[in-house]
Design a protein around this motif. Structure first.
Motif, PDB file in Angstrom:
ATOM      1  N   LYS A 124       1.226  14.369   7.286  1.00 49.95           N
ATOM      2  CA  LYS A 124       1.256  15.267   8.443  1.00 49.95           C
ATOM      3  C   LYS A 124       2.635  15.866   8.673  1.00 49.95           C
ATOM      4  O   LYS A 124       2.761  16.942   9.271  1.00 49.95           O
ATOM      5  N   ILE A 125       3.679  15.163   8.229  1.00 51.16           N
ATOM      6  CA  ILE A 125       5.053  15.583   8.497  1.00 51.16           C
ATOM      7  C   ILE A 125       5.786  15.875   7.200  1.00 51.16           C
ATOM      8  O   ILE A 125       5.765  15.063   6.261  1.00 51.16           O
ATOM      9  N   TYR A 126       6.434  17.030   7.141  1.00 54.40           N
ATOM     10  CA  TYR A 126       7.330  17.376   6.040  1.00 54.40           C
ATOM     11  C   TYR A 126       8.741  17.487   6.606  1.00 54.40           C
ATOM     12  O   TYR A 126       8.983  18.247   7.553  1.00 54.40           O
ATOM     13  N   VAL A 127       9.653  16.718   6.041  1.00 55.13           N
ATOM     14  CA  VAL A 127      11.035  16.707   6.512  1.00 55.13           C
ATOM     15  C   VAL A 127      11.790  17.855   5.856  1.00 55.13           C
ATOM     16  O   VAL A 127      11.846  17.959   4.621  1.00 55.13           O
ATOM     17  N   ALA A 128      12.377  18.713   6.675  1.00 55.03           N
ATOM     18  CA  ALA A 128      13.109  19.866   6.160  1.00 55.03           C
ATOM     19  C   ALA A 128      14.472  19.418   5.650  1.00 55.03           C
ATOM     20  O   ALA A 128      15.324  18.987   6.419  1.00 55.03           O
ATOM     21  N   VAL A 134      11.475   8.793  12.036  1.00 51.41           N
ATOM     22  CA  VAL A 134      10.181   9.096  11.417  1.00 51.41           C
ATOM     23  C   VAL A 134       9.102   8.186  11.986  1.00 51.41           C
ATOM     24  O   VAL A 134       8.001   8.640  12.344  1.00 51.41           O
ATOM     25  N   ALA A 135       9.410   6.893  12.076  1.00 52.23           N
ATOM     26  CA  ALA A 135       8.426   5.930  12.596  1.00 52.23           C
ATOM     27  C   ALA A 135       8.035   6.265  14.029  1.00 52.23           C
ATOM     28  O   ALA A 135       6.864   6.184  14.404  1.00 52.23           O
ATOM     29  N   GLY A 175      -0.059   9.031  16.524  1.00 52.67           N
ATOM     30  CA  GLY A 175      -1.113   8.085  16.178  1.00 52.67           C
ATOM     31  C   GLY A 175      -1.235   7.788  14.700  1.00 52.67           C
ATOM     32  O   GLY A 175      -2.293   7.364  14.238  1.00 52.67           O
ATOM     33  N   GLU A 176      -0.154   8.012  13.954  1.00 52.14           N
ATOM     34  CA  GLU A 176      -0.196   7.753  12.507  1.00 52.14           C
ATOM     35  C   GLU A 176       0.471   6.410  12.201  1.00 52.14           C
ATOM     36  O   GLU A 176       1.524   6.096  12.727  1.00 52.14           O
ATOM     37  N   THR A 213       6.272  19.810  20.899  1.00 53.17           N
ATOM     38  CA  THR A 213       6.449  18.436  20.445  1.00 53.17           C
ATOM     39  C   THR A 213       5.377  18.102  19.395  1.00 53.17           C
ATOM     40  O   THR A 213       4.344  18.771  19.320  1.00 53.17           O
ATOM     41  N   PRO A 214       5.600  17.058  18.587  1.00 50.46           N
ATOM     42  CA  PRO A 214       4.593  16.679  17.584  1.00 50.46           C
ATOM     43  C   PRO A 214       3.218  16.397  18.192  1.00 50.46           C
ATOM     44  O   PRO A 214       2.196  16.850  17.643  1.00 50.46           O
ATOM     45  N   LYS A 215       3.165  15.673  19.278  1.00 54.93           N
ATOM     46  CA  LYS A 215       1.879  15.350  19.887  1.00 54.93           C
ATOM     47  C   LYS A 215       1.179  16.613  20.378  1.00 54.93           C
ATOM     48  O   LYS A 215      -0.027  16.798  20.170  1.00 54.93           O
ATOM     49  N   GLU A 216       1.927  17.499  21.035  1.00 53.34           N
ATOM     50  CA  GLU A 216       1.353  18.765  21.511  1.00 53.34           C
ATOM     51  C   GLU A 216       0.836  19.595  20.342  1.00 53.34           C
ATOM     52  O   GLU A 216      -0.226  20.215  20.424  1.00 53.34           O
ATOM     53  N   ALA A 217       1.588  19.589  19.235  1.00 52.21           N
ATOM     54  CA  ALA A 217       1.199  20.372  18.059  1.00 52.21           C
ATOM     55  C   ALA A 217      -0.108  19.869  17.467  1.00 52.21           C
ATOM     56  O   ALA A 217      -0.993  20.660  17.114  1.00 52.21           O
TER      57      ALA A 217
END
Length: 231
Positions: free
Chosen positions: A5-9, A222-223, A230-231, A194-198
């Motif tokens: 779900k997450i890609y670190v730039a 990251v954690a 919820g991941e 925010t991540p949750k909103e997204a």
């Protein structure tokens, strides 16, 4: 295999800096976004090495050229083994279709997505270059063009995610930069969430840079972000 779900730039300038950061990231939980700055500095072999080490790669080079050139560029990206590659939707239908056709021979082609409106651009910025509609309307216009050309999705602001899902369907993938965890600085991004909103808005994959890469403990950051969604 499901993509993270997450890609670190990785907004790094040297291989040493990139290696140091990547060594502190969990390959099974986050992917890496490699953009122009890093790719120009250290090239495709380093990217291929990260693929071999188990990282999912979003190659963010935003190809925008004549159709034949872009088709060859995305072919080269697929041969490296990246999972996501992008072009500029403003390159037009012929260019996007050429890119899509070039990936057909691959058994597991990368997701091919198109950039709509950069998240650093406002309505006023668009007006400066002669586009007389809002950023939101231009995103929708280009996203529709992208879907018609057969691509898998678009890069957009999370603030446009629900609009795009409603207009183009849940299977049309949305990749969003400009994601900032609660209490983080917005830096040069003007349309953030925010991540949750997204996730609630329908975003499929989030690009997060400085809140992770400038953290003293990127693995802990990251954690925390993963826990927030919820991941």
């Amino acid at each position: 295999m499901a993509l993270p779900k997450i890609y670190v730039a990785l907004d790094c300038q040297t291989q040493e800096e990139a290696d140091q950061l990547v060594s502190r990231l969990p390959s099974g939980q986050v992917g890496l976004k490699v953009g122009k700055e890093l790719f120009t500095s250290i090239g495709p072999e380093w990217v291929r090495k990260q693929v071999e080490q188990g990282f999912s790669i979003f190659l963010d080079l935003k190809f925008h050229d004549i159709p034949n050139t872009v088709a060859k560029a995305v072919t080269s990206a697929a041969k490296i083994g990246v999972d996501i590659v992008n072009v500029h939707a403003s390159g037009g239908s012929d260019m996007m279709r050429a890119a899509k056709d070039a990936l057909e021979p691959f058994d597991n082609p990368p997701l091919l997505i198109a950039v709509t409106v950069l998240t650093s651009m406002s309505d006023a910025d668009l007006a400066d270059i002669g586009i007389q509609v809002t950023a939101e309307q231009q995103v929708l216009n280009l996203a529709k063009l992208t879907q018609k050309a057969g691509l898998d999705g678009v890069v957009c602001s999370a603030q446009e995610a629900r609009m795009l899902k409603d207009a183009l369907g849940e299977s049309f993938k949305l990749v969003t930069p400009g994601i900032r965890p609660a209490n983080s600085a917005t830096d040069d991004q003007k349309r953030v969430m925010t991540p949750k909103e997204a996730m609630l808005a329908g975003v499929d994959y989030m690009v997060i840079g400085r809140p992770i890469t400038r953290s003293e403990t990127p693995e802990e950051t990251v954690a925390e972000i993963l826990a927030s969604i919820g991941e």
